[in-house]
Design an enzyme around this catalytic site. Structure first.
Site, PDB file in Angstrom:
ATOM      1  N   CYS A   1      69.953  21.050  18.436  1.00  4.50           N
ATOM      2  CA  CYS A   1      69.426  21.506  17.155  1.00  4.50           C
ATOM      3  C   CYS A   1      68.188  22.377  17.349  1.00  4.50           C
ATOM      4  O   CYS A   1      67.562  22.369  18.407  1.00  4.50           O
ATOM      5  CB  CYS A   1      69.131  20.334  16.220  1.00  4.50           C
ATOM      6  SG  CYS A   1      67.892  19.165  16.769  1.00  4.50           S
ATOM      7  N   CYS A   2      67.887  23.150  16.298  1.00  6.06           N
ATOM      8  CA  CYS A   2      66.726  24.038  16.306  1.00  6.06           C
ATOM      9  C   CYS A   2      66.879  25.089  17.408  1.00  6.06           C
ATOM     10  O   CYS A   2      67.865  25.806  17.446  1.00  6.06           O
ATOM     11  CB  CYS A   2      65.447  23.205  16.440  1.00  6.06           C
ATOM     12  SG  CYS A   2      63.935  24.105  16.068  1.00  6.06           S
ATOM     13  N   ILE A   3      65.949  25.159  18.366  1.00  6.36           N
ATOM     14  CA  ILE A   3      65.993  26.164  19.426  1.00  6.36           C
ATOM     15  C   ILE A   3      66.869  25.734  20.604  1.00  6.36           C
ATOM     16  O   ILE A   3      67.258  26.560  21.428  1.00  6.36           O
ATOM     17  CB  ILE A   3      64.551  26.505  19.903  1.00  6.36           C
ATOM     18  CG1 ILE A   3      64.518  27.742  20.822  1.00  6.36           C
ATOM     19  CG2 ILE A   3      63.928  25.306  20.604  1.00  6.36           C
ATOM     20  CD1 ILE A   3      64.891  29.040  20.154  1.00  6.36           C
TER      21      ILE A   3
ATOM     22  N   PRO B   1      69.998  25.108  21.076  1.00  2.55           N
ATOM     23  CA  PRO B   1      71.273  25.782  21.357  1.00  2.55           C
ATOM     24  C   PRO B   1      71.157  26.963  22.330  1.00  2.55           C
ATOM     25  O   PRO B   1      72.157  27.349  22.939  1.00  2.55           O
ATOM     26  CB  PRO B   1      71.740  26.251  19.972  1.00  2.55           C
ATOM     27  CG  PRO B   1      71.179  25.219  19.041  1.00  2.55           C
ATOM     28  CD  PRO B   1      69.819  24.901  19.617  1.00  2.55           C
TER      29      PRO B   1
ATOM     30  N   THR C   1      73.035  22.506  14.882  1.00  2.73           N
ATOM     31  CA  THR C   1      72.477  22.636  13.536  1.00  2.73           C
ATOM     32  C   THR C   1      71.088  23.252  13.652  1.00  2.73           C
ATOM     33  O   THR C   1      70.431  23.138  14.693  1.00  2.73           O
ATOM     34  CB  THR C   1      72.454  21.277  12.807  1.00  2.73           C
ATOM     35  OG1 THR C   1      72.115  21.476  11.426  1.00  2.73           O
ATOM     36  CG2 THR C   1      71.453  20.307  13.420  1.00  2.73           C
TER      37      THR C   1
END
Length: 224
Positions: A135-137, A139, A197
């Site tokens: 999630c957030c950065i 990925p 996400t």
């Protein structure tokens, strides 16, 4: 017996470690799903330490494992000791520590290097066909390691709601397919067993970020 899920942290604090609300949300939702979280972090120095009041780097030195232990309430292991064989899934919350301590994305973008321990763990779960939640950065780690994968970090057009949208463009340049999603939504790459996400990539109310992470965790556990 519940699923055993590795949660990899990158420190403690949004600007130089793991985002605390995201990390907590992951742990709460895993508990709700009846899964057992096993928390890991690399035993390395942080890139730097940021004063979270001033938003400025300081002269301090801190250790990623020691700082991550704050979130894990002391129940944490060195990432070097992670054995994928005994685990069912992997989740990595966001925060700038992912881009500073787990990789060099913060300074090099798509030309970054991922720390060997983190790369080895991600590749081991991927090779074992075990699900990975990001999630957030975070990925961007999969974008770098698994060309052609499908991911979301939210939206790819920068605006007040999506201040970090240029990240999506950098991921596309690495050969990934970026899928625009709202903060409460997830994207599932079934082929690569990646569930992503956007979390705090979006300037959204905290409960929406919490809900999006909940969907990610639920799907990771379902796939495990």
């Amino acid at each position: 017996m519940g699923k055993r899920v590795a949660v990899v942290l990158a420190g403690c604090g949004v600007y130089d470690g793991s985002e605390i609300h995201e990390s907590s949300a992951v742990l709460v939702h895993l508990s709700r799903e009846g899964a057992q979280a096993e928390v890991y972090a690399p035993d390395v120095d942080q890139m730097h330490v940021v004063d979270h009041v001033k938003g400025q780097p300081t002269q301090e030195k801190r250790n990623v494992l020691v700082e991550s232990a704050r979130i894990a309430r002391g129940n944490i292991k060195d990432l070097a000791k992670l054995d994928v064989k005994g685990l069912d899934a992997l989740i990595i919350p966001g925060g700038f520590g992912v881009a500073k301590n787990l990789s060099t994305w913060a300074t090099q973008g798509k030309d970054c290097v991922i720390s060997k321990a983190v790369e080895d763990v991600l590749k081991a779960f991927h090779a074992a066909r075990k699900p990975i939640g990001l999630c957030c950065i975070s990925p961007v780690l999969a974008a770098k390691l698994f060309p052609g994968c499908e991911l979301t970090v939210g939206h790819d057009t920068e605006c007040e709601k999506w201040p970090y949208a240029k990240t999506a463009e950098a991921m596309k340049e690495l050969g990934c397919k970026h899928v625009n999603k709202h903060v409460t939504d997830i994207h599932v790459d079934a082929k690569n067993k990646l569930v992503t996400t956007s979390a705090f990539m979006c300037n959204a109310p905290i409960h929406e970020i919490y809900d999006g992470i909940g969907k990610m965790v639920k799907e990771v556990v379902r796939l495990a």
